[in-house]
Design a protein around this motif. Sequence first.
Motif, short mmCIF file in Angstrom:
data_model
loop_
_atom_site.label_atom_id
_atom_site.label_comp_id
_atom_site.label_asym_id
_atom_site.label_seq_id
_atom_site.Cartn_x
_atom_site.Cartn_y
_atom_site.Cartn_z
N ALA A 116 -1.60 5.93 4.54
CA ALA A 116 -0.46 6.12 5.43
C ALA A 116 -0.82 7.04 6.59
CB ALA A 116 0.72 6.70 4.65
N LEU B 160 5.77 12.35 3.57
CA LEU B 160 5.92 10.96 3.15
C LEU B 160 6.83 10.85 1.95
CD1 LEU B 160 2.09 10.07 3.06
CD2 LEU B 160 3.66 9.54 4.94
N VAL C 69 6.75 4.68 2.20
CA VAL C 69 5.68 3.75 1.84
C VAL C 69 6.00 3.06 0.52
CG1 VAL C 69 3.22 3.48 1.40
CG2 VAL C 69 4.00 5.23 3.00
N GLU D 254 -2.13 -4.38 4.79
CA GLU D 254 -1.11 -3.34 4.99
C GLU D 254 -0.10 -3.84 6.02
OE1 GLU D 254 -4.21 0.31 4.03
OE2 GLU D 254 -3.94 -0.41 6.09
N PHE E 204 6.11 1.45 5.74
CA PHE E 204 4.90 0.69 5.47
C PHE E 204 4.94 0.06 4.08
CE2 PHE E 204 2.95 4.22 8.18
CZ PHE E 204 2.87 3.45 9.34
#
Length: 446
Positions: A191, A204, A327, A368, A381
């Motif tokens: 990330a 994150l 994520v 990704e 993501f």
Amino acid sequence: MKILVLNCGSSSAKYMVYDWDAKNIMCKGIVERVTIGGSFCEHEATGRDKVKIERECPTHREAVELILELLVNPEHGVLKDVKEIDAVGHRVVHGGERFAKSVIIDDEVIKAFKEIQDLAPLHNPANILGIEAAVGILPDVPHMAVMDTAWHQTMKPPQFIYALPYDWYEKNKVRRYGFHGTSLLYVAKRAAVLLGKDPFDINLILLHVGNGVSANAVKKGISYDTSMGFTPQEGLVMGTRAGDFDAAVGFYMMQKLNLSPKDMETIINKKSGLLGITGKFTDRRDVLEAMADGDKRAELAFELECYRLKKYIGAYAAALGGVDAVVWTAGVGEMAPDIRARSMDGLDFMGIKIDPEKNKVAMTRNSESDISAADSKVKVFVIPTDEELVFVEDVVALLENRYDEHTNFKYSFQDPGYQNAMRDEEFAKELEKKPEKAKAAAKIPG
């Protein structure tokens, strides 16, 4: 350099052989039904068809022997001799407070694992059996342990201490430990690459969603808080685990149904979660299909899981004081756009907004994806995890005497130019069939 990775469960032994110099997987497989009868191995060498070998494995030693036999098999093998194996990496679920990074296994390390095995009674005893079996068969090869809990050893007491009698922690080590650490480490580092930022200058929220589910708050690049606790039972709704619930319910139902502590442990770990709600499903694909057919309990299970995920996203955003990216990873996180969409619905006020079309096509384990809306303040993501690569890199670095805790160690996949040739090749094939997947492909800044 050839690395053998072993992951021994109570009745299974997963394995992989990785060629470090060529940077590719040579083979992988799993021995099932170890110790319980009817054992068999599903073995797949790269570029060849998967084969199934039936062989009784009354203990993990026989399972490891079967694996090594297959590795040098003239028809199915990838090595001429087991002496080509340079090191063996072992997955250990629980490292307790002692281990904050991967270690070379010796008698003292095995002794330490045995001393804390009651902290993870479903996992660590099997991990230890696998280690002892492999060391017995390959005594002249270095063996390393990679712990699921190590990543979370950066948590501070306010995040890991329970509001229980403090001497329970002092004397019995009752605290939050967290799991899925190898996966979470990988996606956190990736990330940072996708954000184009220093890995220790980002916040994150990581969502490892598979049969087991973890949420992880990462503050300035290190684990700050996580949803799984003393065991992997706590936290989010999972395939068969209950996640968060009032502990008094356990005592109440034990009295009502005359259940033993072991009975209750089995229920909350193996008969709850999605299975408990639906009565029959643990696979999210089955839940979604049943929901589409009007199954109300499947719909409830879907809504319950997504609500709990949303609640943790909100809680961790508050705990972190700002988020650079959310994520998603692991089997469900990577392949279930409906769950991602529902879990993040209505989070625009927090700056979390997805592009519905990108989210819909982001279903791959080989690339990704960036599913953020153009005006989203927080990136979203989908990053396919690669725990095996972390295993291998830790083992090689230990062999070469250059390994350290992740705050002082740089993995190859932290390089913006890093590429996984096998995944790139597979994604190219996916694009031939579904070119729309390219819309969500993440781009590395610069």
